[in-house]
Scaffold this active site. Sequence first.
Site, PDB file in Angstrom:
ATOM      1  CG  ASN A 177      45.020  17.587  30.161  1.00 31.21           C
ATOM      2  OD1 ASN A 177      44.606  18.714  29.928  1.00 31.21           O
ATOM      3  ND2 ASN A 177      45.243  16.703  29.203  1.00 31.21           N
ATOM      4  CG  ASP A 204      53.825  12.978  19.665  1.00 28.39           C
ATOM      5  OD1 ASP A 204      53.330  13.978  19.101  1.00 28.39           O
ATOM      6  OD2 ASP A 204      54.669  13.061  20.575  1.00 28.39           O
ATOM      7  CG  PHE A 264      52.357  24.984  22.937  1.00 30.96           C
ATOM      8  CD1 PHE A 264      52.374  25.998  23.866  1.00 30.96           C
ATOM      9  CD2 PHE A 264      51.943  25.276  21.640  1.00 30.96           C
ATOM     10  CE1 PHE A 264      51.987  27.275  23.538  1.00 30.96           C
ATOM     11  CE2 PHE A 264      51.551  26.553  21.296  1.00 30.96           C
ATOM     12  CZ  PHE A 264      51.574  27.558  22.251  1.00 30.96           C
TER      13      PHE A 264
HETATM   14  N1  CTP Z   1      51.283  16.199  21.436  1.00 31.71           N
HETATM   15  C1  CTP Z   1      50.543  15.646  20.424  1.00 31.71           C
HETATM   16  N2  CTP Z   1      50.059  14.378  20.525  1.00 31.71           N
HETATM   17  C2  CTP Z   1      50.291  13.637  21.621  1.00 31.71           C
HETATM   18  C3  CTP Z   1      51.041  14.198  22.682  1.00 31.71           C
HETATM   19  C4  CTP Z   1      51.526  15.478  22.563  1.00 31.71           C
HETATM   20  O1  CTP Z   1      50.319  16.323  19.409  1.00 31.71           O
HETATM   21  N3  CTP Z   1      49.795  12.406  21.702  1.00 31.71           N
HETATM   22  C5  CTP Z   1      51.814  17.562  21.298  1.00 31.71           C
HETATM   23  C6  CTP Z   1      51.197  18.608  22.170  1.00 31.71           C
HETATM   24  O2  CTP Z   1      50.094  19.225  21.543  1.00 31.71           O
HETATM   25  C7  CTP Z   1      52.334  19.581  22.378  1.00 31.71           C
HETATM   26  C8  CTP Z   1      53.536  18.679  22.419  1.00 31.71           C
HETATM   27  O3  CTP Z   1      53.178  17.515  21.692  1.00 31.71           O
HETATM   28  O4  CTP Z   1      52.487  20.454  21.287  1.00 31.71           O
HETATM   29  C9  CTP Z   1      53.865  18.368  23.839  1.00 31.71           C
HETATM   30  O5  CTP Z   1      54.597  17.287  23.945  1.00 31.71           O
HETATM   31  P1  CTP Z   1      54.686  16.547  25.382  1.00 31.71           P
HETATM   32  O6  CTP Z   1      53.576  15.602  25.504  1.00 31.71           O
HETATM   33  O7  CTP Z   1      54.860  17.583  26.442  1.00 31.71           O
HETATM   34  O8  CTP Z   1      56.052  15.967  25.209  1.00 31.71           O
HETATM   35  P2  CTP Z   1      56.604  14.516  25.155  1.00 31.71           P
HETATM   36  O9  CTP Z   1      57.376  14.470  23.898  1.00 31.71           O
HETATM   37  O10 CTP Z   1      55.494  13.559  25.330  1.00 31.71           O
HETATM   38  O11 CTP Z   1      57.600  14.527  26.327  1.00 31.71           O
HETATM   39  P3  CTP Z   1      57.372  14.447  27.906  1.00 31.71           P
HETATM   40  O12 CTP Z   1      56.032  13.828  28.166  1.00 31.71           O
HETATM   41  O13 CTP Z   1      58.519  13.672  28.330  1.00 31.71           O
HETATM   42  O14 CTP Z   1      57.458  15.881  28.386  1.00 31.71           O
END
Ligand code: CTP
Length: 406
Positions: A211, A307, A324
């Site tokens: 990304n 996550d 974030f």
């Molecule tokens: N994050 C993480 N590990 C992942 C995905 C996300 O630690 N595998 C963390 C990012 O570092 C950030 C936050 O989660 O702090 C962002 O979440 P995001 O991916 O935007 O939210 P989602 O819960 O996945 O929701 P959506 O994709 O619907 O926005």
Amino acid sequence: MQVHPARPRILLGVTGGIAAYKAAELVRRLRAMGAEVQVVMTKAATRFVTPWTLQALSGRPVRTRLWDQTAEAAMGHIELARWAERVVIAPASADFLAKLRAGLADDLLSTLCLATEAPIAVAPAMNRRMWRHPATQENLAVLKKRGVQVWGPATGAQACGETGPGRMLEAAELCERIRAWLRPGPLNGKRVLITAGPTREAIDPVRFLSNRSSGKMGYALAQAAAEAGAQVVLVSGPTALAPPPVAELVRVESAKEMYEAVMARVENTAIFIAAAAVADYTPAVVQPHKIKKETEWLHLELVKTQDILAEVARRPKRPFTVGFAAETERLEEHARAKLERKGLDMIAANKVGKGVGFEVDENCLWVLWPGGARRLPLASKLTLARQLVALIAERYAAKNSAKDSR
Ligand code: CTP
């Protein structure tokens, strides 16, 4: 020995190098700042600047030898190690850094560094090749891990005629760092774990999904947390940024590697900040060979990654957990939902889209926590990071005092 309570006691170690002449200016500035300065020189340092100069400027006899009867009678080396509130080695030669890493004690300065409980900072100065040598870099990595502050070096013209990294920071800059170091920050001694940058999810040996994250926000947070006195561990995806002054920098590529690096280090962490743009999905299988363009359609099957943020927040003895949220619409509403869903202590939300959020130097943030919110207006990422770290320190202290009074 008379010690003025308000006057910081600094032991300034000077090692051999052309930059030793800058130590004179540093002593002068430290004295002007109100510090008591005891200079200790290595034998090599005395070839570059005379002890008389530093003695006159510091107002104290300069110590050069371990086995110096008169000096040992006045203040023994162990007493001197205890006297010091801070130890600053400027300039720190490649040789001295190696000694410090190995724990040698074959002269007064190295012995003092082993014997003291005072925090140590080094301002390296050397030829750029010596600086870049893996041996020097490895020594520095170990020293940083032990909590030694590494200040500089600056990049520029060198005394040897070459140009590159290895110049000692100027006395004025070092003096400012010492001043900030003496003022305990709101996160003094706290362990802060931060993720930053994008991840790369391999498709085949030459391709990946990624990304637009540049890592700037995460790196700025690492810098701000270090300035606030924290012991920072930065787990970073691939970025083109210069490493900030952290205790440990762990470079990873994939979401899985980031997950493992975080989980291996989260124990005893006071604050976790997930600033990385972690891939939500990764290819179900990584092709062992380069995919050939043989078909009209190519289907990639993706599976969800773990996550990291939610996993940390679920731990029984979890750190103060900050996430974030990058949103394209209904910022506050989505961020508040994410805060609750992932069970976070705080969330920093920003708008992303064309020209905002990623790959830019400026940003603005909505910071939400259970029962509160604050908007941090458009500013540079470092300014925002400093404000966010101050807010995190405030909420972290509030949460802990609430816990203590229960
Ligand atoms: N994050 C993480 N590990 C992942 C995905 C996300 O630690 N595998 C963390 C990012 O570092 C950030 C936050 O989660 O702090 C962002 O979440 P995001 O991916 O935007 O939210 P989602 O819960 O996945 O929701 P959506 O994709 O619907 O926005």
